[in-house]
Scaffold this active site. Structure first.
Site, short mmCIF file in Angstrom:
data_model
loop_
_atom_site.label_atom_id
_atom_site.label_comp_id
_atom_site.label_asym_id
_atom_site.label_seq_id
_atom_site.Cartn_x
_atom_site.Cartn_y
_atom_site.Cartn_z
N ARG A 42 0.83 -1.22 0.00
CA ARG A 42 0.00 0.00 0.00
C ARG A 42 0.85 1.26 0.00
O ARG A 42 0.51 2.24 -0.64
CB ARG A 42 -0.96 -0.03 1.19
CG ARG A 42 -1.96 -1.15 1.02
CD ARG A 42 -2.97 -1.20 2.11
NE ARG A 42 -3.85 -2.33 1.91
CZ ARG A 42 -4.84 -2.66 2.72
NH1 ARG A 42 -5.08 -1.93 3.79
NH2 ARG A 42 -5.60 -3.70 2.46
N ASP A 151 -16.68 7.39 8.50
CA ASP A 151 -15.47 6.59 8.32
C ASP A 151 -14.28 7.53 8.48
O ASP A 151 -14.42 8.74 8.28
CB ASP A 151 -15.46 5.93 6.93
CG ASP A 151 -14.53 4.71 6.87
OD1 ASP A 151 -15.03 3.58 6.90
OD2 ASP A 151 -13.30 4.90 6.82
C1 LIG Z 1 -13.43 -3.59 6.61
S1 LIG Z 1 -14.23 -2.04 6.52
C2 LIG Z 1 -15.84 -2.45 7.18
C3 LIG Z 1 -16.95 -1.81 6.39
C4 LIG Z 1 -18.36 -2.17 6.82
N1 LIG Z 1 -18.60 -1.80 8.20
C5 LIG Z 1 -18.63 -3.65 6.63
O1 LIG Z 1 -18.66 -4.40 7.62
O2 LIG Z 1 -18.79 -4.08 5.48
C6 LIG Z 1 -13.45 -1.17 7.89
C7 LIG Z 1 -13.60 0.34 7.80
O3 LIG Z 1 -13.20 0.90 9.06
C8 LIG Z 1 -12.59 2.14 8.80
N2 LIG Z 1 -11.75 2.54 9.95
C9 LIG Z 1 -10.57 2.03 10.36
N3 LIG Z 1 -10.12 2.68 11.44
C10 LIG Z 1 -11.04 3.62 11.73
C11 LIG Z 1 -11.14 4.63 12.74
N4 LIG Z 1 -10.18 4.80 13.67
N5 LIG Z 1 -12.21 5.44 12.75
C12 LIG Z 1 -13.20 5.29 11.80
N6 LIG Z 1 -13.16 4.36 10.82
C13 LIG Z 1 -12.09 3.54 10.79
C14 LIG Z 1 -11.78 1.89 7.52
O4 LIG Z 1 -11.47 3.09 6.84
C15 LIG Z 1 -12.71 0.97 6.75
O5 LIG Z 1 -13.48 1.66 5.80
#
Ligand SMILES: C[S@@+](CC[C@H](N)C(=O)[O-])C[C@H]1O[C@@H](n2cnc3c(N)ncnc32)[C@H](O)[C@@H]1O
Length: 287
Positions: A42, A151
Site C-alpha cells: 500500500r 469513516d
Molecule cells: C473492513 S471495513 C468495514 C466496512 C463495513 N462496516 C462492513 O462491515 O462491510 C473497515 C472500515 O473501518 C474504517 N476505519 C478504520 N479505522 C477507523 C477509525 N479509527 N475510525 C473510523 N473508521 C475507521 C476503515 O477506513 C474501513 O473503511
C-alpha cells in the site's frame, strides 16, 4: 515480474516500526509483522504517486509533516472491504424484528437514528437505507428518519456520497431491489449503477475517526460497528464499547461483525441475535 518490481524499495525495520506506531496513534489500527507485506504494497503506491525515491524519503516526509500527510496515509493503509447486504442476517433482523419494535417504541417522537460507524464505500449504509424503505414504507414521509455514515477514510466517503458502483457489486442482491433502488448507467457508464435519491436522502456521510471526539449527541437507536474493531487492540475496543453504550438509546442495538465480540462488556448488553446486542431499557451505569 510484479513481485520483483514491488520489492524495488527497501523497508527497514526502523521505518516499519515507525509506520506501525503512526498508524496506531492516528487510527488505533494495530499492525504487526504479519501485515508487513500489506503495508509494503500500500505504501509503495504512495511512494510511486509522490515520485519519491525510497521508503526512507517517505518516512522523513511523515516525520516532518505528519498532519499534512495523515489523511493520505490513512486512506492508503485502511482495509475497506465491504459489500451490499454483507452478513445478511443483520438486515433480516432489522427488517423483521427491529423496525417493528422501533415503530412501537418511538411512536411518540416519531424519530429513528441509525449510525453506520465504519461505513467504508457506502454499501453498508445503503443496505440499511434499503431496509428502511422496505420496512417503514408508511412512515418515511411522516417520521424523522436518518442514517449517519462515518469513516476515517476520506476517499471511501467520497465514493459513498457519489453512490455510484460497478454493477457487479449488486449482482447478489434481490432483483426487485436492483429495479427499485438503482438506476443503470448508459453509454460510457454502462458498467455502473447509481443508488436512487430516495436512499441518498436518508443518509449523511461524514468523516469521523472513532478514536476522536464524536460531535453527534445521539441517542442512536441502532449502531453498526462491523468489521472495524478487529483492527483495534483490547484497550481501544473497550473504550469504544463504553462510548457506544453511552450514545445508544435505552433499548438500542449495537451490531458487530461476524468475528467480533464484546468481551467483558457483554454483561451490559443482551445478546438478541448473531452479533446483535441490545442495551437494556433500564440500563446500568458502566462506571
Ligand atoms: C473492513 S471495513 C468495514 C466496512 C463495513 N462496516 C462492513 O462491515 O462491510 C473497515 C472500515 O473501518 C474504517 N476505519 C478504520 N479505522 C477507523 C477509525 N479509527 N475510525 C473510523 N473508521 C475507521 C476503515 O477506513 C474501513 O473503511
Amino acid at each position: 515480474m510484479e513481485k520483483i518490481r514491488e520489492h524495488s524499495f527497501r523497508l527497514s525495520d526502523k521505518e516499519f516500526k515507525f509506520i506501525c506506531q503512526f498508524v496506531y496513534e492516528t487510527a488505533g489500527i494495530v499492525l504487526n509483522d504479519s501485515k508487513r507485506e500489506m503495508v509494503y504494497r500500500r505504501l509503495t503506491r504512495i511512494i510511486r504517486e509522490r515520485s519519491l525515491s525510497s521508503f526512507h524519503a517517505y518516512y522523513q516526509l511523515l516525520k516532518l509533516n505528519p498532519e499534512q500527510e495523515k489523511n493520505y496515509f490513512i486512506n492508503a493503509i485502511t482495509t475497506n472491504l465491504t459489500s451490499f447486504f454483507r452478513e445478511e442476517h443483520h438486515f433480516d433482523f432489522l427488517l423483521k424484528t427491529e423496525l417493528p419494535y422501533l415503530i412501537k417504541k418511538n411512536k411518540n417522537d416519531k424519530r429513528i437514528r441509525i449510525w453506520s460507524s465504519a461505513s467504508s464505500t457506502g454499501e453498508e449504509p445503503y443496505s440499511i437505507a434499503i431496509t428502511l424503505c422496505e420496512g417503514l414504507k408508511n412512515y418515511l414521509s411522516s417520521w424523522d428518519i436518518k442514517v449517519l455514515a462515518t469513516d476515517i477514510d476520506s476517499d471511501v466517503l467520497s465514493k459513498g456520497k457519489a453512490g455510484i458502483y460497478d454493477k457487479r457489486r449488486i449482482e447478489e442482491i434481490p432483483e426487485r431491489y436492483k429495479k427499485i433502488y438503482f438506476s443503470k448507467g448508459t453509454g460510457l457508464n454502462e458498467s455502473k449503477v447509481k443508488v436512487l435519491s430516495n436512499l441518498q436522502k436518508l443518509l449523511t456521510f461524514k468523516q469521523l475517526n472513532l478514536l476522536h471526539e464524536w460531535p453527534m449527541k445521539g441517542p442512536f437507536d441502532i449502531i453498526f460497528c462491523r468489521n472495524v474493531i478487529i483492527y483495534f487492540d483490547k484497550k481501544t475496543q473497550q473504550e469504544l464499547f463504553e462510548r457506544y453504550y453511552e450514545i445508544l438509546a435505552p433499548g438500542g442495538l449495537l451490531i458487530l461483525g461476524h468475528s467480533e465480540n464484546l468481551g467483558s462488556y457483554q454483561k451490559y448488553f443482551e445478546n438478541v441475535g448473531r452479533t446483535v446486542f441490545r442495551k437494556p431499557i433500564l440500563s446500568a451505569a458502566m462506571r
